[in-house]
Scaffold this motif. Structure first.
Motif, PDB file in Angstrom:
ATOM      1  N   GLU A   1       4.023  14.835  -0.577  1.00 35.62           N
ATOM      2  CA  GLU A   1       5.203  14.014  -0.841  1.00 35.62           C
ATOM      3  C   GLU A   1       5.456  13.045   0.314  1.00 35.62           C
ATOM      4  OE1 GLU A   1       9.907  14.648  -1.857  1.00 35.62           O
ATOM      5  OE2 GLU A   1       8.497  16.300  -2.175  1.00 35.62           O
ATOM      6  N   LYS A   2       5.263  13.516   1.534  1.00 37.63           N
ATOM      7  CA  LYS A   2       5.412  12.634   2.692  1.00 37.63           C
ATOM      8  C   LYS A   2       4.355  11.535   2.670  1.00 37.63           C
ATOM      9  CE  LYS A   2       7.497  15.792   5.971  1.00 37.63           C
ATOM     10  NZ  LYS A   2       7.343  16.448   7.263  1.00 37.63           N
ATOM     11  N   SER A   3       3.159  11.878   2.260  1.00 31.78           N
ATOM     12  CA  SER A   3       2.096  10.887   2.173  1.00 31.78           C
ATOM     13  C   SER A   3       2.428   9.824   1.133  1.00 31.78           C
ATOM     14  CB  SER A   3       0.787  11.562   1.782  1.00 31.78           C
ATOM     15  OG  SER A   3      -0.086  11.588   2.841  1.00 31.78           O
ATOM     16  N   ARG A   4       2.967  10.252   0.013  1.00 31.42           N
ATOM     17  CA  ARG A   4       3.352   9.279  -1.023  1.00 31.42           C
ATOM     18  C   ARG A   4       4.469   8.372  -0.520  1.00 31.42           C
ATOM     19  NH1 ARG A   4       2.653  13.646  -4.503  1.00 31.42           N
ATOM     20  NH2 ARG A   4       4.884  14.019  -4.600  1.00 31.42           N
ATOM     21  N   HIS A   5       5.432   8.940   0.178  1.00 39.14           N
ATOM     22  CA  HIS A   5       6.515   8.121   0.735  1.00 39.14           C
ATOM     23  C   HIS A   5       5.976   7.125   1.758  1.00 39.14           C
ATOM     24  CE1 HIS A   5       9.772  10.005  -1.312  1.00 39.14           C
ATOM     25  NE2 HIS A   5       9.547  11.195  -0.784  1.00 39.14           N
ATOM     26  N   ALA A   6       5.056   7.574   2.588  1.00 40.35           N
ATOM     27  CA  ALA A   6       4.470   6.675   3.581  1.00 40.35           C
ATOM     28  C   ALA A   6       3.661   5.571   2.903  1.00 40.35           C
ATOM     29  CB  ALA A   6       3.584   7.459   4.549  1.00 40.35           C
ATOM     30  N   GLY A   7       2.965   5.891   1.816  1.00 39.77           N
ATOM     31  CA  GLY A   7       2.223   4.875   1.062  1.00 39.77           C
ATOM     32  C   GLY A   7       3.143   3.843   0.442  1.00 39.77           C
ATOM     33  N   ARG A   8       4.270   4.311  -0.103  1.00 38.59           N
ATOM     34  CA  ARG A   8       5.251   3.370  -0.669  1.00 38.59           C
ATOM     35  C   ARG A   8       5.850   2.486   0.425  1.00 38.59           C
ATOM     36  NH1 ARG A   8       7.872   8.150  -3.662  1.00 38.59           N
ATOM     37  NH2 ARG A   8       6.425   8.415  -5.396  1.00 38.59           N
ATOM     38  N   LEU A   9       6.158   3.095   1.557  1.00 35.79           N
ATOM     39  CA  LEU A   9       6.698   2.326   2.669  1.00 35.79           C
ATOM     40  C   LEU A   9       5.693   1.281   3.146  1.00 35.79           C
ATOM     41  CD1 LEU A   9       8.866   1.839   4.853  1.00 35.79           C
ATOM     42  CD2 LEU A   9       7.738   3.617   6.195  1.00 35.79           C
ATOM     43  N   LEU A  10       4.436   1.666   3.203  1.00 33.30           N
ATOM     44  CA  LEU A  10       3.397   0.728   3.614  1.00 33.30           C
ATOM     45  C   LEU A  10       3.261  -0.417   2.619  1.00 33.30           C
ATOM     46  CD1 LEU A  10       1.164   0.051   5.631  1.00 33.30           C
ATOM     47  CD2 LEU A  10      -0.382   1.387   4.200  1.00 33.30           C
ATOM     48  N   PHE A  11       3.364  -0.122   1.328  1.00 31.12           N
ATOM     49  CA  PHE A  11       3.285  -1.179   0.314  1.00 31.12           C
ATOM     50  C   PHE A  11       4.435  -2.173   0.466  1.00 31.12           C
ATOM     51  CE2 PHE A  11       4.441  -2.724  -3.958  1.00 31.12           C
ATOM     52  CZ  PHE A  11       3.324  -3.515  -4.182  1.00 31.12           C
TER      53      PHE A  11
ATOM     54  N   SER B   1      -6.841  -1.027  -5.323  1.00 33.01           N
ATOM     55  CA  SER B   1      -7.890  -0.687  -4.361  1.00 33.01           C
ATOM     56  C   SER B   1      -7.713   0.709  -3.778  1.00 33.01           C
ATOM     57  CB  SER B   1      -7.940  -1.719  -3.241  1.00 33.01           C
ATOM     58  OG  SER B   1      -6.785  -1.632  -2.455  1.00 33.01           O
ATOM     59  N   GLY B   2      -6.540   1.303  -3.912  1.00 36.83           N
ATOM     60  CA  GLY B   2      -6.311   2.672  -3.457  1.00 36.83           C
ATOM     61  C   GLY B   2      -5.931   2.809  -2.003  1.00 36.83           C
ATOM     62  N   ILE B   3      -5.592   1.729  -1.345  1.00 38.75           N
ATOM     63  CA  ILE B   3      -5.266   1.830   0.080  1.00 38.75           C
ATOM     64  C   ILE B   3      -3.862   2.386   0.319  1.00 38.75           C
ATOM     65  CG2 ILE B   3      -6.853   0.018   0.778  1.00 38.75           C
ATOM     66  CD1 ILE B   3      -4.522  -1.892   0.912  1.00 38.75           C
ATOM     67  N   TYR B   4      -3.065   2.521  -0.726  1.00 35.47           N
ATOM     68  CA  TYR B   4      -1.710   3.043  -0.564  1.00 35.47           C
ATOM     69  C   TYR B   4      -1.575   4.481  -1.026  1.00 35.47           C
ATOM     70  CZ  TYR B   4      -0.714  -1.874   0.035  1.00 35.47           C
ATOM     71  OH  TYR B   4      -0.712  -3.157   0.487  1.00 35.47           O
ATOM     72  N   ARG B   5      -2.658   5.123  -1.398  1.00 36.34           N
ATOM     73  CA  ARG B   5      -2.576   6.507  -1.887  1.00 36.34           C
ATOM     74  C   ARG B   5      -2.164   7.476  -0.793  1.00 36.34           C
ATOM     75  NH1 ARG B   5      -7.762   5.711  -4.953  1.00 36.34           N
ATOM     76  NH2 ARG B   5      -7.026   4.707  -6.841  1.00 36.34           N
ATOM     77  N   ARG B   6      -2.697   7.268   0.387  1.00 39.16           N
ATOM     78  CA  ARG B   6      -2.327   8.119   1.521  1.00 39.16           C
ATOM     79  C   ARG B   6      -2.412   7.293   2.797  1.00 39.16           C
ATOM     80  NH1 ARG B   6      -7.461  12.151   1.859  1.00 39.16           N
ATOM     81  NH2 ARG B   6      -9.025  10.526   2.001  1.00 39.16           N
ATOM     82  N   LEU B   7      -1.811   7.827   3.830  1.00 35.38           N
ATOM     83  CA  LEU B   7      -1.733   7.087   5.078  1.00 35.38           C
ATOM     84  C   LEU B   7      -3.061   7.098   5.829  1.00 35.38           C
ATOM     85  CD1 LEU B   7       0.459   5.504   6.413  1.00 35.38           C
ATOM     86  CD2 LEU B   7       1.115   7.507   7.693  1.00 35.38           C
ATOM     87  N   ARG B   8      -3.783   8.193   5.704  1.00 32.65           N
ATOM     88  CA  ARG B   8      -5.068   8.301   6.400  1.00 32.65           C
ATOM     89  C   ARG B   8      -6.138   7.558   5.607  1.00 32.65           C
ATOM     90  NH1 ARG B   8      -8.978  12.341   5.974  1.00 32.65           N
ATOM     91  NH2 ARG B   8     -10.410  12.269   7.722  1.00 32.65           N
ATOM     92  N   ILE B   9      -6.994   6.854   6.320  1.00 32.35           N
ATOM     93  CA  ILE B   9      -8.066   6.106   5.665  1.00 32.35           C
ATOM     94  C   ILE B   9      -9.405   6.758   5.986  1.00 32.35           C
ATOM     95  CG2 ILE B   9      -6.859   3.911   5.586  1.00 32.35           C
ATOM     96  CD1 ILE B   9      -8.328   3.095   8.119  1.00 32.35           C
TER      97      ILE B   9
END
Length: 161
Positions: free
Chosen positions: A5-15, A65-73
């Motif tokens: 859930e934190k990863s999803r929130h971080a992905g949304r914030l990054l978007f 492209s999937g770059i917002y799925r999680r914070l770690r690349i």
């Protein structure tokens, strides 16, 4: 709160940050074009009307492209490739739409400045968000394992140090 859930929130914030940065870079490119190339007579307000087109097409290319799925690349090279591919694809679509609409007021210098600065800004935003996110998690003491040391004397003190 679960890690996913934190990863999803971080992905949304990054978007959201990427969209705001793309808008800021576009406005910065318009102003830089007016300052650096005064002979071009760039109409700021006409270009301001094109900002939603730039941002929407960029979002349409970056989201799948999937770059917002999680914070770690997986790898930095793969991330840079996805960003550059998204920016180049969106710029090609913008150029196609502008040529179809016969929008001759659009400045090519502005497009070049935007395409040159935007990938650097997007990569910097992600690096800054990752640094902030993990620094805050360390400060809060998250993701640490607690160990119970059973024993007395010098041996227990050495283990706890």
């Amino acid at each position: 709160m679960a890690f996913d859930e934190k990863s999803r929130h971080a992905g949304r914030l990054l978007f959201v940050l990427d969209i705001l940065v793309a808008t800021f870079v576009y406005l910065l490119a318009a102003n830089a074009c007016r300052i650096w190339f005064p002979q071009l007579d760039v109409d700021f307000y006409a270009h301001l009307g094109l900002a939603p087109l730039f941002v929407l097409l960029l979002a349409a290319f970056l989201l799948p492209s999937g770059i917002y799925r999680r914070l770690r690349i997986e790898s930095l090279l793969n991330y840079v490739w996805n960003i550059c591919r998204g920016v180049a694809g969106s710029m090609l679509m913008v150029a196609a739409v502008l040529s179809l609409l016969r929008a001759h007021f659009a400045s090519r210098a502005l497009l070049l400045i935007y395409v040159a600065v935007l990938p650097v800004a997007l990569i910097a935003v992600r690096a800054g968000l990752v640094w902030w996110y993990f620094r805050k998690s360390v400060e809060r003491g998250e993701n640490h394992t607690k160990v119970l040391i059973i024993g007395t004397g010098d041996r227990a003190r050495r283990l706890s140090a």
